[in-house]
Design a protein around this motif. Structure first.
Motif, PDB file in Angstrom:
ATOM      1  N   LEU A 203       0.820  -1.213   0.000  1.00 31.87           N
ATOM      2  CA  LEU A 203       0.000   0.000   0.000  1.00 31.87           C
ATOM      3  C   LEU A 203       0.852   1.260   0.000  1.00 31.87           C
ATOM      4  N   GLY A 204       1.974   1.208   0.720  1.00 31.71           N
ATOM      5  CA  GLY A 204       2.820   2.391   0.851  1.00 31.71           C
ATOM      6  C   GLY A 204       3.362   2.914  -0.464  1.00 31.71           C
ATOM      7  N   LYS A 205       3.404   2.091  -1.492  1.00 28.70           N
ATOM      8  CA  LYS A 205       3.900   2.523  -2.805  1.00 28.70           C
ATOM      9  C   LYS A 205       3.058   3.652  -3.370  1.00 28.70           C
ATOM     10  N   ILE A 269       0.195  -0.587   8.092  1.00 22.76           N
ATOM     11  CA  ILE A 269      -0.711  -0.641   6.940  1.00 22.76           C
ATOM     12  C   ILE A 269       0.019  -0.499   5.614  1.00 22.76           C
ATOM     13  N   PHE A 270       1.134   0.225   5.606  1.00 22.76           N
ATOM     14  CA  PHE A 270       1.820   0.500   4.345  1.00 22.76           C
ATOM     15  C   PHE A 270       2.587  -0.704   3.806  1.00 22.76           C
ATOM     16  N   ARG A 271       2.744  -1.736   4.612  1.00 28.64           N
ATOM     17  CA  ARG A 271       3.446  -2.940   4.174  1.00 28.64           C
ATOM     18  C   ARG A 271       2.496  -4.008   3.628  1.00 28.64           C
ATOM     19  N   VAL A 272       1.214  -3.758   3.703  1.00 23.13           N
ATOM     20  CA  VAL A 272       0.212  -4.743   3.277  1.00 23.13           C
ATOM     21  C   VAL A 272       0.012  -4.678   1.764  1.00 23.13           C
ATOM     22  N   PRO A 273       0.089  -5.801   1.040  1.00 23.32           N
ATOM     23  CA  PRO A 273      -0.166  -5.796  -0.405  1.00 23.32           C
ATOM     24  C   PRO A 273      -1.630  -5.478  -0.708  1.00 23.32           C
ATOM     25  N   VAL A 395      -3.085   2.496  12.620  1.00 18.41           N
ATOM     26  CA  VAL A 395      -3.950   1.333  12.855  1.00 18.41           C
ATOM     27  C   VAL A 395      -3.118   0.057  12.938  1.00 18.41           C
ATOM     28  N   LYS A 396      -3.483  -0.800  13.868  1.00 13.72           N
ATOM     29  CA  LYS A 396      -2.741  -2.042  14.091  1.00 13.72           C
ATOM     30  C   LYS A 396      -2.953  -3.028  12.945  1.00 13.72           C
ATOM     31  N   VAL A 397      -1.914  -3.824  12.691  1.00  7.96           N
ATOM     32  CA  VAL A 397      -1.969  -4.881  11.683  1.00  7.96           C
ATOM     33  C   VAL A 397      -1.474  -6.176  12.323  1.00  7.96           C
ATOM     34  N   ALA A 398      -2.305  -7.209  12.258  1.00 12.00           N
ATOM     35  CA  ALA A 398      -1.923  -8.491  12.847  1.00 12.00           C
ATOM     36  C   ALA A 398      -0.819  -9.136  12.023  1.00 12.00           C
ATOM     37  N   LEU A 412      -8.774   2.154   2.482  1.00 12.36           N
ATOM     38  CA  LEU A 412      -7.358   2.368   2.168  1.00 12.36           C
ATOM     39  C   LEU A 412      -7.099   2.195   0.673  1.00 12.36           C
ATOM     40  N   LEU A 413      -7.759   1.202   0.054  1.00 14.44           N
ATOM     41  CA  LEU A 413      -7.598   0.985  -1.383  1.00 14.44           C
ATOM     42  C   LEU A 413      -8.063   2.210  -2.155  1.00 14.44           C
TER      43      LEU A 413
END
Length: 625
Positions: A203-205, A269-273, A395-398, A412-413
């Motif tokens: 997402l961070g991209k 969140i920014f590391r999530v594809p 926001v937390k990410v599991a 976010l998308l």
């Protein structure tokens, strides 16, 4: 995805029925006259013209319906004219349907033309009317198309229970989470096939600012231990006075340093594809961090208490204070204790809900200060809109992700896509899809484009907004984002969504225009690994709110306000149901407990008259149960 069908499978021809009826009337007429007349010449119609009509009829319809035309004319001129007029109308109808089929557009037709039993289909009326009578919703719209033919399109009930304004086919409903596929996923499909959006990128991209300012993190103690060699003991003696140091021997000193630091999460969140967002497998907390803004009275109370305590600390007062919130009187009381005895109770300052509201919101739009419209009488102040975005980044990410449906994924998308296109989602969708498709009654923030009397009210919100939600989005997260969000915010009609569904069913084309590639649609709508969902789309499941006989290749989505859309490529069915089940309160669950949407959807499958399809339907539905 679009199939080539024979005319007999897709034509409507009311004329088929009319001609059969006329033939029966003709036979009865002959019997009554006790003779059958041969056809004779007709001065008003040449043999060449007659042969043309007959040839066209034989190609289009069973020849036995028209065989008697080839022998001559009836003496009964009135009956002859009825018959020939019906034939001409039938041929015109055939031409109309053929043209619509080539263009890939929806047209109205009789149920039997689409391989459906009209009487069976009409049972939808009683199901919806019973649900309205029992209070499941005040009104509804139902749309059914098969093989590109609209066979059922009706509105029911009223805007609300006052029964003053009937629902029409062009009235707009808040479609809630159907927005996820009718808007957000639609845009993602387009950007993906254009190679602008990469589903496997993080997402961070697609965000310019990925800096996360963490607050309220749990402290973590880090201790660093090291050894130092000293050739001269006198030099080492200078360090022995330092804390956390000691001699190991005459020439080696042990030095340690303890640091208290916040524990920074390894995931964010920014590391999530993006793919994980669309499949709801991101591990991201399910909701936008808006609770402080929904509970603005309590939040304001805590802010005042914090400020007052800081003032006490600054004044170096040694007394012990305990603040008590008196909700009934809207006042903070201070209990002062000295030597364990309550000495006095006195009010510190008055406090009202109006003060709390005006701290976070404004009743009118103020340029540069309060511009985010939550309702027509409620605008979020700018500093809190900025704070909300910073809170979203935290926001937390599991670490171990599993399938969990969450609105924040699609929010976010949508934010990422806005960053890519450089324009707001609503503008992008209007330009790329809604306007060219002819979806004239579909929009975010509909009060900017439509009269309020054309919009169905949703809920009487007594919890946060303290007003009837009518023309602004019901979903709180979407409302906090100004009515345009990836999870909700779109208003539409069943008919407009039917057009969108048919475009997807056609393999991405509608009215001779290509909107999406067929392979893109197939890719996004297929079931994802270890998941019962597609990318953005919902898929049939054992407990899904859809027909029991729905085909496994189907895709669609539900809406919290009482909507549903399901597209079945195998049986070429587009089904849309819209209602306002949350009026006047979201606690009304009768639509679900009565299984209204499931029952209406199942009627379509029960009405299928193609015997081989019915058998195949039963077999495949049994395999998925």
């Amino acid at each position: 995805m679009k199939k080539t069908l024979s005319f007999s499978e897709r034509t409507i021809l009311p004329a088929g029925f009319i001609i059969t009826l006329v033939t029966c009337v003709a036979l009865l007429s002959f019997v009554s006259d006790k003779k059958i007349q041969h056809f004779c010449s007709n001065p008003g119609l040449s043999d060449k013209h007659l042969k043309y009509l007959s040839d066209q009829a034989v190609r289009s319809f069973p020849s036995e319906n028209f065989a008697f035309l080839l022998d001559g004319f009836y003496q009964n001129t009135r009956l002859k004219n009825i018959l020939l007029t019906s034939l001409r109308e039938a041929l015109q109808e055939k031409k109309r349907l053929d043209q619509a089929y080539k263009q890939g557009i929806l047209v109205h037709a009789a149920a039997d033309a689409a391989g459906l039993d009209a009487q069976q289909l009409s049972s939808i009326d009683s199901i919806v009317q019973d649900a309205i009578a029992r209070g499941a919703m005040s009104g509804a719209q139902v749309f059914v198309a098969r093989k590109g033919l609209i066979v059922y399109e009706k509105s029911f009930g009223h805007h609300d229970y006052s029964q003053q304004v009937p629902v029409t086919l062009t009235d707009l409903y808040d479609i809630a989470s159907i927005t996820k596929i009718a808007a957000t996923t639609l845009a993602a499909m387009k950007l993906s096939e254009e190679k602008i959006l990469d589903l496997d990128s993080p997402l961070g991209k697609y965000f310019k600012d990925t800096t996360i300012h963490y607050t309220h993190l749990k402290a973590d103690t880090l201790t660093r231990v090291d050894t130092i060699n000293f050739p001269h003991k006198t030099e080492a003696l200078l360090l022995t006075s330092m804390p956390q140091s000691s001699f190991l021997n005459d020439s080696m000193l042990l030095v340690s340093k303890t640091i208290i630091t916040p524990q920074i999460p390894e995931t964010n969140i920014f590391r999530v594809p993006l793919r994980k967002l669309m499949a709801h497998q991101s591990g991201i907390d399910p909701t936008l961090p808006i609770i402080p803004y929904l509970l603005y009275v309590e939040s304001y109370q805590r802010l005042l208490e914090k400020d007052y305590r800081l003032q006490l600390m600054a004044s170096n007062k040694d007394e012990f204070f305990e603040d008590v919130w008196d909700i009934e009187q809207d006042v903070i009381l201070q209990v002062r204790e000295e030597i364990g005895i309550v000495d006095e109770i006195e009010p510190v300052f008055t406090f009202s809900r109006k003060m709390a509201f005006e701290h976070f919101y404004s009743r009118e739009r103020i340029p540069g200060e309060a511009e985010t419209a939550i309702t027509t009488n409620m605008y979020l102040r700018r500093q809190f809109a900025d704070s909300l975005y910073q809170a979203v980044k935290r926001v937390k990410v599991a670490e171990e992700t599993q399938t969990q449906y969450t609105c924040l994924n699609m929010i976010l998308l949508q934010m990422a896509m806005d960053s890519i296109t450089g324009i707001h989602t609503d503008t992008y969708l209007k330009n790329e899809f809604f306007n060219p498709l002819g979806m004239k009654n579909t929009s975010y923030n509909p009060l900017q484009y439509f009269d309020q009397n054309r919009i169905i009210p949703t809920e009487e919100d007594r919890f946060w907004r303290s007003e009837l939600i009518h023309g602004t989005v019901h979903d709180p997260s979407a409302a906090m984002l100004g009515g345009v969000a990836g999870n909700a915010g779109l208003f539409s009609t069943a008919s407009d969504l039917g057009i969108l569904g048919q475009m997807l069913l056609n393999g991405g084309t509608y009215n001779n225009r290509q909107y999406l590639k067929e392979e893109t649609i197939e890719y996004f709508t297929q079931r994802q690994p270890d998941n019962h969902r597609g990318l953005g789309f919902d898929k049939p499941s054992q407990k899904g709110i859809h027909a029991a006989d729905i085909h496994p290749t189907s895709f669609g989505h539900l809406g919290y306000t009482g909507g549903a859309i399901w597209i079945d490529p195998e049986n070429e069915i587009v089904f849309v149901f819209l209602s306002n089940r949350i009026y006047p309160s979201a606690s009304n669950n009768l639509l679900s407990t009565m299984e209204v949407r499931q029952k209406v959807h199942q009627v379509i499958y029960d009405a299928i008259t193609d015997q081989h399809l019915q058998q195949l339907l039963k077999q495949k539905s049994q395999l998925t149960r």
